[in-house]
Design an enzyme around this catalytic site. Structure first.
Site, PDB file in Angstrom:
ATOM      1  N   LEU A  29       0.806  -1.218   0.000  1.00  0.00           N
ATOM      2  CA  LEU A  29       0.000   0.000   0.000  1.00  0.00           C
ATOM      3  C   LEU A  29       0.843   1.275   0.000  1.00  0.00           C
ATOM      4  O   LEU A  29       1.947   1.299   0.525  1.00  0.00           O
ATOM      5  CB  LEU A  29      -0.915   0.009   1.230  1.00  0.00           C
ATOM      6  CG  LEU A  29      -1.842  -1.202   1.372  1.00  0.00           C
ATOM      7  CD1 LEU A  29      -2.745  -1.031   2.586  1.00  0.00           C
ATOM      8  CD2 LEU A  29      -2.673  -1.431   0.120  1.00  0.00           C
ATOM      9  N   HIS A  30       0.282   2.313  -0.592  1.00  0.00           N
ATOM     10  CA  HIS A  30       0.870   3.650  -0.563  1.00  0.00           C
ATOM     11  C   HIS A  30      -0.233   4.624  -0.158  1.00  0.00           C
ATOM     12  O   HIS A  30      -1.384   4.228   0.070  1.00  0.00           O
ATOM     13  CB  HIS A  30       1.473   4.008  -1.926  1.00  0.00           C
ATOM     14  CG  HIS A  30       0.532   3.786  -3.073  1.00  0.00           C
ATOM     15  ND1 HIS A  30      -0.589   4.571  -3.279  1.00  0.00           N
ATOM     16  CD2 HIS A  30       0.510   2.835  -4.042  1.00  0.00           C
ATOM     17  CE1 HIS A  30      -1.228   4.149  -4.335  1.00  0.00           C
ATOM     18  NE2 HIS A  30      -0.598   3.073  -4.818  1.00  0.00           N
ATOM     19  N   GLY A  32      -2.020   6.638  -1.727  1.00  0.00           N
ATOM     20  CA  GLY A  32      -3.228   6.627  -2.569  1.00  0.00           C
ATOM     21  C   GLY A  32      -4.252   5.635  -2.025  1.00  0.00           C
ATOM     22  O   GLY A  32      -5.459   5.914  -1.980  1.00  0.00           O
ATOM     23  N   HIS A  33      -3.783   4.444  -1.596  1.00  0.00           N
ATOM     24  CA  HIS A  33      -4.699   3.460  -1.005  1.00  0.00           C
ATOM     25  C   HIS A  33      -5.309   4.007   0.288  1.00  0.00           C
ATOM     26  O   HIS A  33      -6.484   3.797   0.569  1.00  0.00           O
ATOM     27  CB  HIS A  33      -3.956   2.161  -0.661  1.00  0.00           C
ATOM     28  CG  HIS A  33      -3.483   1.376  -1.844  1.00  0.00           C
ATOM     29  ND1 HIS A  33      -2.158   1.253  -2.171  1.00  0.00           N
ATOM     30  CD2 HIS A  33      -4.167   0.649  -2.763  1.00  0.00           C
ATOM     31  CE1 HIS A  33      -2.031   0.488  -3.242  1.00  0.00           C
ATOM     32  NE2 HIS A  33      -3.235   0.112  -3.629  1.00  0.00           N
ATOM     33  N   GLY A 149      -9.760   3.537  -6.940  1.00  0.00           N
ATOM     34  CA  GLY A 149      -8.985   4.717  -7.329  1.00  0.00           C
ATOM     35  C   GLY A 149      -9.193   5.057  -8.796  1.00  0.00           C
ATOM     36  O   GLY A 149      -9.309   4.167  -9.644  1.00  0.00           O
ATOM     37  N   ASP A 152      -6.916   3.788 -11.923  1.00  0.00           N
ATOM     38  CA  ASP A 152      -7.350   2.662 -12.753  1.00  0.00           C
ATOM     39  C   ASP A 152      -8.707   3.031 -13.354  1.00  0.00           C
ATOM     40  O   ASP A 152      -9.745   2.474 -12.997  1.00  0.00           O
ATOM     41  CB  ASP A 152      -7.422   1.396 -11.903  1.00  0.00           C
ATOM     42  CG  ASP A 152      -6.066   1.026 -11.342  1.00  0.00           C
ATOM     43  OD1 ASP A 152      -5.213   0.600 -12.122  1.00  0.00           O
ATOM     44  OD2 ASP A 152      -5.848   1.216 -10.134  1.00  0.00           O
TER      45      ASP A 152
HETATM   46  O1  PAF Z   1      -6.798  -2.259  -8.377  1.00  0.00           O
HETATM   47  C1  PAF Z   1      -6.396  -3.289  -7.778  1.00  0.00           C
HETATM   48  O2  PAF Z   1      -5.544  -3.241  -6.883  1.00  0.00           O
HETATM   49  C2  PAF Z   1      -6.949  -4.647  -8.185  1.00  0.00           C
HETATM   50  O3  PAF Z   1      -7.192  -4.698  -9.557  1.00  0.00           O
HETATM   51  C3  PAF Z   1      -8.203  -5.058  -7.382  1.00  0.00           C
HETATM   52  C4  PAF Z   1      -9.354  -4.109  -7.648  1.00  0.00           C
HETATM   53  C5  PAF Z   1      -7.869  -5.068  -5.898  1.00  0.00           C
HETATM   54  C6  PAF Z   1      -8.632  -6.460  -7.777  1.00  0.00           C
HETATM   55  O4  PAF Z   1      -7.652  -7.404  -7.534  1.00  0.00           O
END
Ligand code: PAF
Length: 283
Positions: A29-30, A32-33, A149, A152
């Site tokens: 994680l960073h 943004g998460h 996010g 994506d």
């Molecule tokens: O964006 C992501 O990290 C992945 O594609 C997700 C949505 C967790 C599905 O594995």
């Protein structure tokens, strides 16, 4: 913060709550998460982050085996951001047998851009997201949300469409991309970059911004000029040593080629050394 590894323990933990919000992640994680977690908090009465590196969305030549698994550091950050529950299943727990049933998204949305360069990617994403929704959200009685996010961009669009077509009672919330001080979009894969590559990496977002400016300047002649503008943007990035997959301007609503007057998004994916980066801007 509670950490659970099985679907049963997760459902037990969530029993007292009515309005769960899920933040699906693959870990490493960073900030943004953590922004997704912060956005999730006010949406319901319990925030769950899932951490699962989903084999189904990686092609055999991609980085499934080397994708960083950093559970302890991830949990520390999630606890500090106010997450209530971490769901970190093993592969055996989530896929106890080969996942024969899959969610196949429509080709016109999922076989273009990312889906063209990563065939099967969105089938893998939709399948795991549908499964995570089943594990986390289906037994709740109140409003349910999931947070994704905007980095994506195509992924959150595909998931919105899945939720709509399957009439899932889940609100999808997207959160703007977090950027480093120089403008590079935060991504778990930025940790693959060498120091020299890291200094260069912002050029993808600069190239997309320049393409966006050119597209807006083309105004009524957009459809006619777009192929040449995109080609020029790709060549400029290639000349700096990148291998671009696509730099393109699309209609925001369905990611198809835009007509004059459509709301636009500029999207790109390119490889710098061994690292594939993506980014986008609505313009
Ligand atoms: O964006 C992501 O990290 C992945 O594609 C997700 C949505 C967790 C599905 O594995």
């Amino acid at each position: 913060m509670k950490i659970v590894h099985t679907i049963e323990a997760l459902r037990d933990t969530l029993k007292p709550f009515n309005a769960p919000t899920l933040v699906p992640t693959m870990g490493n994680l960073h900030d943004g998460h953590l922004d997704l977690v912060r956005a999730a908090k006010p949406l319901g009465d319990v925030t769950i982050a899932s951490i699962f590196v989903n084999r189904l969305q990686f092609a055999p030549h991609e980085d499934f085996d080397t994708y960083p698994r950093t559970l302890q550091a991830d949990c520390d950050q999630l606890a500090a951001a106010g997450c209530d529950v971490v769901f970190a299943p093993s592969e055996k727990e989530l896929y106890p047998e080969p996942q024969g049933f899959k969610v196949q998204p429509p080709g016109e949305l999922a076989d273009i851009l990312e889906g063209h360069f990563r065939p099967g990617f969105f089938t893998g994403v939709c399948t795991v997201v549908m499964k995570l929704f089943q594990c986390v959200l289906t037994e709740a009685k109140g409003p349910r949300h999931a947070v994704f996010g905007q980095k994506d961009y195509q992924q959150q669009m595909v998931i919105r469409r899945m939720v709509q077509q399957f009439a899932l009672p889940i609100g999808i919330v997207s959160v703007p991309t977090q950027r480093a001080a120089d403008g590079l979009a935060l991504s778990s894969r930025n940790s693959y970059l060498s120091d020299t590559e890291r200094a260069e990496a912002v050029q993808l977002s600069l190239a997309l911004r320049a393409l966006g400016r050119d597209a807006l300047a083309a105004a009524d002649g957009l459809t006619r000029h777009l192929p040449a503008l995109e080609d020029r943007a790709m060549k400029a990035l290639s000349a700096r040593g990148w291998q671009p997959d696509y730099l393109t301007v699309r209609r925001r609503t369905d990611l198809q080629t835009p007509q004059a007057g459509d709301p636009l998004v500029v999207l790109g994916a390119a490889r710098l050394g061994k690292t594939r980066l993506i980014d986008n801007f609505e313009i």
